[in-house]
Design a protein around this motif. Structure first.
Motif, short mmCIF file in Angstrom:
data_model
loop_
_atom_site.label_atom_id
_atom_site.label_comp_id
_atom_site.label_asym_id
_atom_site.label_seq_id
_atom_site.Cartn_x
_atom_site.Cartn_y
_atom_site.Cartn_z
N UNK A 4 1.43 -0.82 -0.19
CA UNK A 4 -0.09 0.14 -0.18
C UNK A 4 0.93 1.09 -0.42
N UNK A 5 2.04 1.25 0.69
CA UNK A 5 2.61 2.27 0.75
C UNK A 5 3.64 3.01 -0.62
N UNK A 6 3.75 1.92 -1.31
CA UNK A 6 4.33 1.92 -2.56
C UNK A 6 3.21 2.36 -3.79
N UNK A 7 1.79 1.86 -3.65
CA UNK A 7 1.58 2.35 -4.08
C UNK A 7 0.40 3.67 -3.74
N UNK A 38 -1.08 -1.70 -9.97
CA UNK A 38 -1.99 -0.79 -10.43
C UNK A 38 -2.96 -0.36 -10.03
N UNK A 39 -3.88 0.84 -11.24
CA UNK A 39 -4.32 1.74 -10.48
C UNK A 39 -5.27 2.31 -12.25
N UNK A 40 -6.27 2.71 -11.85
CA UNK A 40 -6.53 3.36 -13.22
C UNK A 40 -7.14 4.87 -12.38
N UNK A 60 -2.48 2.37 -14.91
CA UNK A 60 -1.32 2.38 -15.14
C UNK A 60 -0.98 1.06 -14.61
N UNK A 61 -0.15 0.27 -15.44
CA UNK A 61 0.18 -1.12 -14.46
C UNK A 61 1.41 -1.35 -14.55
#
Length: 98
Positions: A4-7, A38-40, A60-61
């Motif tokens: 989670x911190x990296x994301x 990833x996230x959008x 972004x993956x």
């Protein structure tokens, strides 16, 4: 990379980069996957003809060895019906494995 911190750090970096490119972040959502982090993001351009009616979708993956981005555009009005299509494109795409 999936922590989670990296994301959160990558999302913050993406927001900063997009803002520098004239895009205002409207929404950010995680992409659930065990294969990559990833996230959008859905953004609004800050300039151009009718820019407030445009929406830019980005998926972004990331994997340690590389990243794949999917970028699509539509209007604000068409976004709800376009999102399933954009996500189908995203789901058919994967970041590099080697």
């Amino acid at each position: 990379m999936n922590a989670l911190p990296a994301l959160k750090r990558r999302v913050a970096e993406a927001r900063t980069v997009l803002a520098g490119q004239g895009l205002e972040t409207e929404t950010v959502d995680p992409i659930e996957s065990s294969a990559f982090a990833g996230f959008e993001i859905v953004s609004i351009p800050n300039s151009g003809p009718d820019h407030r009616t445009i929406r830019i979708y980005m998926a972004i993956m990331d994997r340690v060895i590389g990243r794949t981005d999917v970028v699509c555009a539509t209007t604000k009005q068409a976004l709800p019906s376009a999102l399933p299509v954009f996500r189908a494109i995203r789901d058919g795409t994967r970041p590099p494995t080697r």
